[in-house]
Scaffold this active site. Structure first.
Site, short mmCIF file in Angstrom:
data_model
loop_
_atom_site.label_atom_id
_atom_site.label_comp_id
_atom_site.label_asym_id
_atom_site.label_seq_id
_atom_site.Cartn_x
_atom_site.Cartn_y
_atom_site.Cartn_z
N HIS A 1 -6.85 0.36 5.67
CA HIS A 1 -6.93 1.58 6.56
C HIS A 1 -7.88 0.91 7.83
CE1 HIS A 1 -6.36 3.46 2.62
NE2 HIS A 1 -6.14 4.84 3.28
N HIS B 1 0.60 -1.68 0.51
CA HIS B 1 -0.03 -0.28 -0.03
C HIS B 1 0.56 0.96 -0.10
CE1 HIS B 1 -3.94 1.44 0.20
NE2 HIS B 1 -3.08 3.38 1.09
N ALA B 2 1.08 1.94 -0.98
CA ALA B 2 1.67 2.99 -1.54
C ALA B 2 1.46 4.17 -0.03
CB ALA B 2 0.82 3.95 -2.65
N HIS C 1 0.44 11.61 -5.79
CA HIS C 1 -0.15 11.90 -4.64
C HIS C 1 0.53 11.76 -3.33
CE1 HIS C 1 -3.08 11.37 -1.30
NE2 HIS C 1 -2.78 10.43 -1.65
N GLU C 2 1.57 10.54 -3.57
CA GLU C 2 2.45 11.02 -2.27
C GLU C 2 3.84 11.24 -2.31
OE1 GLU C 2 2.13 8.48 -0.40
OE2 GLU C 2 0.87 7.38 -1.51
N TYR D 1 -9.54 11.43 3.38
CA TYR D 1 -9.43 11.51 2.33
C TYR D 1 -10.75 11.80 1.64
CZ TYR D 1 -6.22 8.19 3.45
OH TYR D 1 -4.80 7.81 4.32
#
Length: 663
Positions: free
Chosen positions: A543, A384-385, A414-415, A553
């Site tokens: 999550h 999972h990133a 995004h990261e 989010y």
């Protein structure tokens, strides 16, 4: 959707990524001794010093536990968690001395953030605290090592989350997709008992800190009351819900055309969970082959360009001399491995280029040396990133298992948003090193993704030259909506489920039923196979076992459009919002970097005002952006029976049995 380093259960609400503090001799258990006559200002200064000094202990343990999953690293991570939570409890207890006293606004804010620093409030009882950290570490380990196995003996085959996700993304075989979806959801079944106890323990910890339950604590990290936050998310959802309902109606029609009316929808007009191209139905981008409004118009096949890059890297690596004595098969394996890493780094460099074009610095050399770019061959990892700030001083990393796809590319953009936020606010005191609120952190990189317009993609060679047409515009908008609009109800419902678990309105014997009722209510999605309370489908989403609050989010999917509009204004953009790319604009970059640098040092409303001119979160920019698509969808859906009936979302009979390995 991808998370910030919610490593395990220590995702920081409203302030930080991760932190760890060494245990010292103390008057208060887990905290250093209190100096005589210490003022509130001196207390916060001491906490910041201790915090920074020992921050990397937990991040290092968590990095190991996520990139080398085994019983040893699990034990190290659990013990590091235990030490951290003991230290945090000690600080919080010491801070009670200053309640009701006069102090500077900055110190008052720091004490407030200190009390909200963890998403996993721990009980004061040392034995229960130890139990909590072991539960949290075990659940994340189950998720990271989980795989779906079929067959026995030599015929036994196992597939991990990446392989199962690939089936949903690329196959259009109804039964194969259903098998893959059901298979991954077996991984979470063994977590159920642990999660029940986990919820009991974090609730006890929250009550020890003065909150009604853990959910109320989570909702307290937004510079507004918990009730106001819940009402605010309802208001924002009401703004965007009509757009989602039109997209849902269109998707159902496409599924029926592909699979037939008997399989393309579930009773009540809901979408079958296993047919949405994603294990959790949060992103419908993998359905582009059937959802594309005008095939070929303004071709946006980024995947083809990335596959070409990957093939070129493989050809280059094959041309290199192999290790002396290596067989042809060994040389091929090494070439494929090296090519995968080279492609992953090239994709990351492409994302870095956007941030640098705005005037932001290049990533530190250590980032390239220490990040996990591709999945290792020799061990289990959490794929999972996530983005990591290891030491508050520039040791930043991402952890991914990158493959050459458009979805992975946008995930990298995004990261890196998290990473650049970390770098920008590293100058702040440790307690202020975090997002203005946690939704801000998730929105930074996605604001950049919105600027990845067809013209931008063409300018960097990821798609061909774009021909302007109404058909190309609708295609581009649909492509973005499948990721952004489809996500909105999913972003809302996960914490609605957990808030209910924490406040007791959702009981353990109704976990799964409540999960599917909420998915039906918000997403209009239902399982095609029966799900009962022998399942624990919430745990199939990282999550939940990773204990990462999720409302962030949902908020980020509103905030990113607000930020995008403001940066486009700063860049002097004129014309429709959806045409704006601020790539290369230094003024936009200057304003963005200034906002990032504020971190959590002031209420988010003030930070919002400095960037956008307003103090409220507002979804009007979402609707402005997608106005052409919404009009098109209304016309296309005219005469269709849109909407869905959410009743009876979770069937009572058990689904077919499957084998899971979660070790």
């Amino acid at each position: 959707m991808k998370l910030r380093p919610a490593l395990l259960a220590i995702a920081i609400v409203a302030t930080l990524g991760l932190s760890a503090c060494k245990r010292e001799d103390a008057a208060t258990p887990g905290a250093s001794a209190v100096p005589a006559g210490e003022t509130a200002d001196q207390f916060i200064a001491r906490v910041n010093t201790e915090f920074r000094k020992s921050y990397s202990e937990l991040t290092s343990a968590q990095w190991l536990s996520s990139t080398y999953i085994n019983s040893d690293t699990e034990a190290l991570a659990a013990k590091a968690n235990e030490r951290w939570l003991t230290q945090l409890n000690g600080w919080i207890e010491q801070s009670r001395r200053f309640e009701g006293q006069q102090m500077s606004p900055g110190t008052a804010r720091a004490i407030k953030l200190l009390k909200l620093m963890t998403a996993m409030p721990a009980p004061k009882d040392p034995q229960k605290l130890e139990e909590l950290t072991k539960l949290a570490t075990r659940m994340e380990g189950m998720y990271g090592a989980g795989s779906y196995c079929t067959g026995e003996g030599d015929a036994k085959t196992c597939r991990d989350i990446g392989q199962l996700s690939e089936v949903l993304a690329t196959s259009r075989d109804y039964d194969a997709q259903l098998d893959a979806w059901q298979g991954w959801h077996t991984v979470s079944q063994p977590m159920r008992k642990d999660y029940v106890r986990f919820a009991e323990l974090v609730n006890e910890g929250a009550r020890d800190m003065g909150f009604a339950d853990a959910g109320e604590m989570w909702r307290s990290g937004y510079d507004m009351s918990p009730a106001e936050l819940a009402a605010e998310t309802d208001r924002l959802w009401d703004q965007v819900k009509p757009l989602y309902e039109q997209l849902h109606c269109y998707a159902r029609g496409k599924l029926e055309a592909t699979y037939g009316s008997d399989r393309g929808q579930v009773a009540g007009g809901m979408l079958p969970a296993h047919l949405m191209g994603n294990l959790w139905q949060q992103d419908w981008g993998n359905l582009w082959d059937m959802m594309q409004p005008y095939p070929g118009a303004g071709s946006l096949d980024v995947n083809a360009a990335l596959r070409a890059i990957a093939q070129a890297d493989l050809t280059s690596e094959r041309a290199r001399p192999g290790q002396p004595g290596a067989s042809a098969a060994q040389r091929e394996v090494e070439a494929e491995r090296a090519a995968s890493l080279a492609t992953a780094k090239r994709m990351t460099e492409r994302a870095q280029d956007f941030y640098v074009s705005l005037g932001m610095p290049k990533l530190p050399q250590g980032y390239w040396e220490k990040s996990q770019f591709i999945k290792p061959r020799d061990r289990d990892v959490v794929c999972h990133a996530s983005a990591w700030d290891m030491d508050m001083a520039g040791d930043v990393r991402t952890k991914m298992c990158i493959v050459p796809s458009e979805e992975e590319l946008t995930t990298i953009y995004h990261e890196l948003g998290h990473i650049y936020y970390d770098l920008a606010y590293n100058k702040q005191p440790p307690l202020f090193q975090g997002g203005a609120h946690d939704g801000f952190h998730e929105a930074i990189g996605d604001t950049i993704v919105l600027s990845m317009t067809p013209k931008y993609l063409a300018s960097v060679g990821l798609v061909g030259a774009q021909q302007q047409s109404d058909e190309a515009l609708i295609n581009a908008q649909m492509r973005m909506a499948l990721a952004k609009v489809a996500f909105l109800p999913f972003g809302l419902m996960i914490d609605r489920w957990r808030w209910g678990v924490f406040d007791g309105s959702i009981k353990p014997d109704g976990y799964n039923q409540a999960w599917w009722e909420l998915k039906a209510k918000y997403q209009g999605v239902a399982p095609a196979s029966a799900r009962d309370e022998t399942h624990f489908d919430p745990g199939a989403k990282y999550h939940v076992p990773g204990n990462t609050p999720y409302t962030r989010y949902f908020l980020s999917h509103v905030l990113q459009f607000q930020f995008y509009k403001s940066l486009c204004d700063a860049a002097g953009h004129t014309g429709p919002l959806y045409e704006c790319s601020f790539y290369g604009n230094q003024e936009a970059g200057k304003r963005y970097w200034a906002m990032l640098g504020k971190g959590a040092s002031q209420p988010w409303q003030q930070t919002m005002k400095e960037l956008t001119g307003g103090e409220k979160m507002d979804a009007s920019a979402v609707l402005e952006y997608f106005a052409p698509l919404q009009s098109w969808l209304k016309e296309r859906n005219a005469g269709s029976n849109c909407g869905w009936n959410a009743a009876g979302a979770a069937a009572a009979a058990p689904a077919p049995a499957a084998s899971a390995k979660a070790g």
